[in-house]
Motif scaffolding. Structure first.
Motif, PDB file in Angstrom:
ATOM      1  N   HIS A  81       0.740  -1.050  -0.033  1.00 27.50           N
ATOM      2  CA  HIS A  81       0.162   0.196   0.058  1.00 27.50           C
ATOM      3  C   HIS A  81       0.850   1.569   0.034  1.00 27.50           C
ATOM      4  O   HIS A  81       0.331   2.269  -0.609  1.00 27.50           O
ATOM      5  CB  HIS A  81      -1.048   0.041   1.094  1.00 27.50           C
ATOM      6  CG  HIS A  81      -0.345   0.102   2.617  1.00 27.50           C
ATOM      7  ND1 HIS A  81       0.122  -1.020   3.177  1.00 27.50           N
ATOM      8  CD2 HIS A  81      -0.222   1.322   3.120  1.00 27.50           C
ATOM      9  CE1 HIS A  81       0.750  -0.579   4.303  1.00 27.50           C
ATOM     10  NE2 HIS A  81       0.479   0.877   4.483  1.00 27.50           N
ATOM     11  N   ASP A  82       2.066   1.216   0.603  1.00 29.52           N
ATOM     12  CA  ASP A  82       2.700   2.457   0.625  1.00 29.52           C
ATOM     13  C   ASP A  82       3.820   2.467  -0.299  1.00 29.52           C
ATOM     14  O   ASP A  82       4.815   3.507   0.080  1.00 29.52           O
ATOM     15  CB  ASP A  82       3.229   2.666   2.122  1.00 29.52           C
ATOM     16  CG  ASP A  82       2.454   3.431   3.138  1.00 29.52           C
ATOM     17  OD1 ASP A  82       1.631   4.297   2.592  1.00 29.52           O
ATOM     18  OD2 ASP A  82       2.585   3.504   4.232  1.00 29.52           O
ATOM     19  N   LYS A  85       5.705   6.012  -1.159  1.00 31.61           N
ATOM     20  CA  LYS A  85       6.485   6.598  -0.277  1.00 31.61           C
ATOM     21  C   LYS A  85       7.998   6.792  -0.715  1.00 31.61           C
ATOM     22  O   LYS A  85       8.710   7.638  -0.054  1.00 31.61           O
ATOM     23  CB  LYS A  85       6.087   6.009   1.365  1.00 31.61           C
ATOM     24  CG  LYS A  85       5.288   6.459   2.059  1.00 31.61           C
ATOM     25  CD  LYS A  85       4.995   6.611   3.388  1.00 31.61           C
ATOM     26  CE  LYS A  85       3.846   6.961   4.024  1.00 31.61           C
ATOM     27  NZ  LYS A  85       3.575   6.447   5.278  1.00 31.61           N
ATOM     28  N   HIS A 110       1.560  10.105  -2.247  1.00 30.97           N
ATOM     29  CA  HIS A 110       2.142   8.998  -2.341  1.00 30.97           C
ATOM     30  C   HIS A 110       1.180   7.835  -2.867  1.00 30.97           C
ATOM     31  O   HIS A 110       1.613   7.008  -3.578  1.00 30.97           O
ATOM     32  CB  HIS A 110       2.752   8.420  -1.105  1.00 30.97           C
ATOM     33  CG  HIS A 110       1.891   8.117   0.138  1.00 30.97           C
ATOM     34  ND1 HIS A 110       1.318   8.736   1.128  1.00 30.97           N
ATOM     35  CD2 HIS A 110       1.433   6.585   0.252  1.00 30.97           C
ATOM     36  CE1 HIS A 110       0.678   8.057   1.914  1.00 30.97           C
ATOM     37  NE2 HIS A 110       0.585   6.882   1.230  1.00 30.97           N
ATOM     38  N   HIS A 134      -5.932   3.969  -0.177  1.00 32.05           N
ATOM     39  CA  HIS A 134      -6.063   3.584   1.284  1.00 32.05           C
ATOM     40  C   HIS A 134      -5.997   4.590   2.219  1.00 32.05           C
ATOM     41  O   HIS A 134      -6.164   4.468   3.253  1.00 32.05           O
ATOM     42  CB  HIS A 134      -4.674   2.487   1.612  1.00 32.05           C
ATOM     43  CG  HIS A 134      -3.227   3.377   1.369  1.00 32.05           C
ATOM     44  ND1 HIS A 134      -2.749   3.590   0.322  1.00 32.05           N
ATOM     45  CD2 HIS A 134      -2.601   3.831   2.289  1.00 32.05           C
ATOM     46  CE1 HIS A 134      -1.656   4.173   0.435  1.00 32.05           C
ATOM     47  NE2 HIS A 134      -1.586   4.431   1.874  1.00 32.05           N
ATOM     48  N   HIS A 135      -5.958   5.797   1.545  1.00 31.48           N
ATOM     49  CA  HIS A 135      -6.090   7.096   2.416  1.00 31.48           C
ATOM     50  C   HIS A 135      -7.369   7.913   2.154  1.00 31.48           C
ATOM     51  O   HIS A 135      -7.778   8.882   2.480  1.00 31.48           O
ATOM     52  CB  HIS A 135      -4.976   7.907   2.236  1.00 31.48           C
ATOM     53  CG  HIS A 135      -4.009   7.593   2.826  1.00 31.48           C
ATOM     54  ND1 HIS A 135      -3.601   7.648   4.601  1.00 31.48           N
ATOM     55  CD2 HIS A 135      -2.707   7.083   2.328  1.00 31.48           C
ATOM     56  CE1 HIS A 135      -2.381   7.223   4.843  1.00 31.48           C
ATOM     57  NE2 HIS A 135      -1.809   6.795   3.615  1.00 31.48           N
ATOM     58  N   ASP A 163      -3.617  -0.193   8.365  1.00 29.89           N
ATOM     59  CA  ASP A 163      -2.557   0.649   8.516  1.00 29.89           C
ATOM     60  C   ASP A 163      -2.684   1.639   9.465  1.00 29.89           C
ATOM     61  O   ASP A 163      -1.694   1.770  10.130  1.00 29.89           O
ATOM     62  CB  ASP A 163      -2.802   1.515   7.015  1.00 29.89           C
ATOM     63  CG  ASP A 163      -1.468   2.308   6.876  1.00 29.89           C
ATOM     64  OD1 ASP A 163      -0.434   1.940   7.437  1.00 29.89           O
ATOM     65  OD2 ASP A 163      -1.888   3.454   6.033  1.00 29.89           O
TER      66      ASP A 163
HETATM   67 FE   LIG Z   1       0.005   5.421   2.853  1.00 28.99          FE
END
Ligand SMILES: [Fe+2]
Length: 302
Positions: A81-82, A85, A110, A134-135, A163
């Motif tokens: 998911h990240d 970043k 991101h 996811h955000h 998360d």
């Molecule tokens: Fe994230």
């Protein structure tokens, strides 16, 4: 050829199943996890974050009664998911104080950066919804698009909860992690606004039943994150390390010796600092290999 089920509503459309040769699935999955690991090596204070999020995702998806191919896909989304970043500058990613508006804007990029990176991968459709959304939040106040409740995929709803829970319960250089109870209360207070009400409620029940205890504060099954005397829980012991091997705090460079006995793991500080070579980031290929093998067979749709 085998068939894999993509995440629903990824980029607002339902995609056809992915068809690939069965001998390609494991190396392709491995390449995705290695990409995710590159991001984790940039912020060693969060050692094990991706593994924990992935494990929480798997548990929640299983408890929701999803198909095993969906459970495996969502656990994979938890790992990836990240990915975006990788584009956030160190000074922002590791800043111990409140972010400026400009820094927060760079963090908010991101999800889209991650989705843009992964789109060229043959398995992108499995994870892009988890990466891109996811955000997002059911109340529409999330980013990058402010999607409303009706446009959020199951994958992104699950990853969002897991998360946030790991972020709340993890210690950072500037704050201690919350207890399980405090973090579950934080989720409860934000049901239907930040978090999916139904999924969040089930996650809280999992926590209250003690079913998250083996993941919280761990970096692998049966391996708790170890505590640096100076920095707190920062030291990772990999499953292939044995008594007498060293581990290091990647925050302050402190060295410790590992002791493994009767399924118990301890570390003893040596009082020394690791060399730059000793402090190089490491990749746990045993953990990755097991994740890949387990996921590969589960992802196949008959
Ligand atoms: Fe994230």
């Amino acid at each position: 050829m085998i068939s894999l089920l993509p995440s629903s509503k990824s980029w607002f459309e339902t995609e056809k199943n992915i068809k690939i040769n069965h001998h390609e699935i494991e190396p392709l999955l491995q390449s995705l996890i290695v990409m995710a690991w590159m991001v984790e090596t940039r912020d060693p204070y969060t050692g094990g974050h991706l593994w924990r999020v992935s494990q929480y995702c798997r548990l929640l998806a299983e408890d929701l009664g999803l198909e095993k191919s969906e459970v495996a896909r969502i656990a994979l989304g938890g790992f990836l998911h990240d990915l975006g970043k990788i584009s956030v500058p160190d000074a922002t990613l590791k800043k111990p104080a409140r972010l400026s508006d400009q820094e927060y804007e760079s963090i908010k990029n991101h999800p889209e950066v991650g989705a843009r990176i992964v789109v060229g991968h043959p398995l992108a459709a499995l994870v892009k919804s988890a990466i891109l959304h996811h955000h997002e939040r059911p109340d529409g106040a999330g980013y990058p698009y402010g999607l409303d409740d009706g446009n959020l995929s199951v994958d992104s709803r699950i990853v969002s909860i897991c998360d946030a829970f790991d972020a709340m319960t993890s210690t950072r250089p500037y704050r201690l992690g919350m207890s399980m109870d405090q973090a579950l209360k934080g989720i409860k207070m934000n049901l239907h606004t930040q978090f999916d009400g139904n999924f969040g409620h089930i996650f809280i029940e999992l926590g209250q039943a003690g079913r998250l205890n083996h993941i919280l504060g761990h970096t692998d099954l049966g391996i708790p994150l170890q505590t640096c005397l100076t920095c707190g829980p920062t030291m990772v012991v990999r499953r292939n390390q044995k008594t007498g091997d060293h581990t290091y705090c990647h925050n302050c460079a402190a060295e410790a010796v590992i002791e493994k006995s009767n399924n118990k793991i301890e570390i003893i500080a040596t009082g020394l600092k690791g060399s730059s070579k000793a402090l190089q980031p490491n990749v746990d290929f045993d953990l990755i290999g097991e994740f890949v093998t387990t996921s590969a067979s589960a992802l196949i749709v008959q």
